[in-house]
Structures are given as C-alpha cells and as structure tokens.
Design a protein around this motif. Structure first.
Motif, short mmCIF file in Angstrom:
data_model
loop_
_atom_site.label_atom_id
_atom_site.label_comp_id
_atom_site.label_asym_id
_atom_site.label_seq_id
_atom_site.Cartn_x
_atom_site.Cartn_y
_atom_site.Cartn_z
N UNK A 15 102.78 -22.46 10.54
CA UNK A 15 103.29 -22.30 11.91
C UNK A 15 103.52 -23.71 12.45
N UNK A 16 104.79 -24.03 12.73
CA UNK A 16 105.13 -25.35 13.27
C UNK A 16 104.53 -26.48 12.43
N UNK A 17 104.56 -26.34 11.11
CA UNK A 17 104.08 -27.37 10.21
C UNK A 17 102.58 -27.39 10.00
N UNK A 18 101.85 -26.43 10.58
CA UNK A 18 100.39 -26.37 10.43
C UNK A 18 100.03 -25.20 9.52
N UNK A 19 99.30 -25.46 8.40
CA UNK A 19 98.92 -24.37 7.50
C UNK A 19 97.81 -23.51 8.11
N UNK A 20 98.02 -22.19 8.08
CA UNK A 20 97.05 -21.25 8.63
C UNK A 20 96.88 -20.07 7.68
N UNK A 162 92.85 -32.33 1.46
CA UNK A 162 92.29 -32.53 2.81
C UNK A 162 92.91 -33.76 3.47
N UNK A 163 92.98 -34.85 2.73
CA UNK A 163 93.57 -36.07 3.29
C UNK A 163 95.03 -35.87 3.67
N UNK A 164 95.71 -35.01 2.91
CA UNK A 164 97.14 -34.75 3.16
C UNK A 164 97.35 -33.65 4.21
N UNK A 165 96.25 -33.05 4.70
CA UNK A 165 96.38 -31.99 5.69
C UNK A 165 96.85 -30.67 5.13
N UNK A 166 96.64 -30.47 3.82
CA UNK A 166 97.09 -29.21 3.18
C UNK A 166 95.93 -28.22 3.04
N UNK A 167 95.13 -28.14 4.11
CA UNK A 167 94.03 -27.17 4.19
C UNK A 167 94.22 -26.37 5.48
N UNK A 168 93.42 -25.31 5.65
CA UNK A 168 93.57 -24.48 6.85
C UNK A 168 93.42 -25.32 8.12
#
Length: 295
Positions: A15-20, A162-168
């Motif tokens: 959603x808007x570039x945020x993984x959920x 995690x560092x790349x922001x590819x987690x929930x």
C-alpha cells in the motif's frame, strides 16, 4: 482464531510502497475510512517496539491500577489492532466500531498511512520507538513463530530484508522519523523503549501526565510491578498464549522473548554490525532523533 492454511505464510503486498499483510491490503478501504473518535487514544509503534507493554500500561492507567480489571480479556481485545483484518478470523475496524468510548487503539502503520479521521479529531497519540538493532532481532524471532508473516529465512537473509524495508510495515528508519516529525504539529507523546527499561516509573508518569491523570504513588508502583516483563510473560492476557499454536508457535520462540535492550549483540556478527552501522548513518542523516543501543 481458527486455522486456515490459505492465510498463512503468504507474501506481503503493498500500500503506497509499504509492505503489509496481504489481507490488510485487500481490505484497505475499511482501514482508510476508519472513524476515529475525539477521545480515542492511539498507541503507535513499529512492530516489536514495546506495543503490548505500553498497551497494558495505558489500560492500567485507565483502570487506576486495578490489575484484576485489566485481566478482563486478552490485550488484543482490550486494545484492538486497528488495521489487522483477516477474513473470517479478525477485523480490528469492526471490533473498534462496537467498543464504547474512550477506546484504546493499536496501530503499526507509518504516519502517512494513518486514517485521516485521527488527525481530523485531534486524537492524542503515544508513539514508542526502540533501537533498530534490537527491533531487527526481535522481529526476526517473531516472524519465525508468527505464521501470518512470510517465512523470514535465515538471520543473514532477514537482516538484509530488514535494512531494505522489505518486512511488514516497511522501513524502520522511515517509520520512526515520520512519527518524530509529526509530533511537531500534533499531540504525540514520543517515548523510547530504552528509557522505559531504564526507569519505568519515570516513563509511566509521563504517560499519566499526558493523559491528564493524577494517580497516587502506590498506584504507579502497582502499575510498574504488574507491567514488568516477568509479570506480563506469565500473564495469559498479555503473553499471547491464547492464540493457537498453528498461527503463533511459541515453542519456536515465545511472544515475550527477552524484553531487554542490547540483545542484538548476541546475533550481529562484527561484519553485519559494521554494514548495519554504515547503512544506519546514511539513513538517519539529517535527523536529530537519537537512539541508545544499550543501557
């Protein structure tokens, strides 16, 4: 919560570039149109930053330190997880709609995804931030046992994701900075997990004042005692033991695992720590937001 294999270990959606979690994304219209009330209190955190701890503290403040009242139901019923919608299992939006005011509301959403009604109603908010390294370790162990999230893989793989922001919930860096900036123009009490570990009574007093409450010292002492890690770990209404094993397998890792500051030292290799520090400096440049990685 009944097990349905089709909801477990699925990949995150955006959603808007945020993984959920995938079904939050499917039901995003419900989340986005959530109707906050002026006397709602929002407890916001990046995952694994002390959410359950602070939820219990606030519920105890609302109930004047009455520990028995706070055992009336599981913490996730007393403080619903607003955006968590899982078909046939859970719906935080619907749960909150049925609750009498004043409501306690939990979210992990980054500031830019919070429903507009919270800002429109000028709701008070408590944000709790925890240092990035301990969050990474705690989130990894959580994802090992929490089958609603994708399989985390190895620690080496996870730390890179995690560092790349590819987690929930995406980037820890963006999350803590976004809420930090927002406190300049909204009633947000921004607290730090490490400060809370160092002096819980001092931090609980801050929460009490923020909420406009005036509790006696013995009530504060009772809250400190009943919200200690040791007490909450044994408390069936806070330790998530009510969640079935096929959804959260606490034999892999307990929901309440260690509750300390500095556990990252037991997991990061020297090389990982150096890489993480370089990345951290880059991503946190330009902010006056400071964290302690140990106390």
């Amino acid at each position: 919560m009944e097990n349905d294999e089709s909801v477990l270990r699925r990949k995150l959606e955006m959603v808007c570039g945020v993984p959920l979690f995938w079904s939050i994304v499917e039901e995003w219209a419900q989340v986005e149109s959530f109707q906050a009330r002026p006397d709602d209190l929002l407890i916001s955190t990046y995952p694994k930053s002390g959410t359950t701890w602070f939820s219990e503290i606030v519920d105890m403040i609302y109930n004047n330190g009455d520990a028995e009242k706070c055992k009336r139901d599981a913490i996730y019923v007393r403080v619903p997880f607003m955006e968590l919608i899982i078909p046939g299992i859970s719906n935080g939006v619907a749960q909150l709609a049925k609750m009498p005011s004043p409501r306690l509301v939990k979210t992990h959403l980054p500031v830019q995804l919070l429903p507009d009604s919270f800002w429109e109603n000028n709701c008070k908010m408590i944000y709790v931030a925890r240092n990035a390294k301990d969050v990474a370790v705690s989130f990894y162990h959580f994802d090992l046992m929490n089958k609603l999230h994708p399989d985390p893989g190895t620690w080496e793989q996870y730390i890179e994701k995690y560092m790349a922001g590819r987690v929930a919930y995406g980037s820890w860096y963006d999350h803590v900075k976004g809420w930090w900036e927002k406190r300049k123009d909204h009633p947000i009490l921004y607290l730090f997990y490490e400060d809370m570990k160092e002096d819980p009574k001092r931090e609980i007093r801050k929460v009490m004042h923020f909420l406009g409450k005036d509790l006696k010292e013995e009530v504060l002492d009772r809250i400190v005692y009943h919200t200690s890690f040791e007490m909450m770990k044994e408390n069936p209404t806070t330790n998530y033991k009510m969640i079935p094993k096929d959804v959260m397998d606490q034999s892999i890792s307990p929901f309440m695992r260690k509750g300390i500051a500095g556990d990252w030292k037991n997991h990061f290799t020297v090389a990982q720590n150096e890489t993480f520090n370089e990345d951290y400096e880059r991503k946190m440049a330009g902010t006056n937001l400071q964290f302690r990685t140990e106390i």
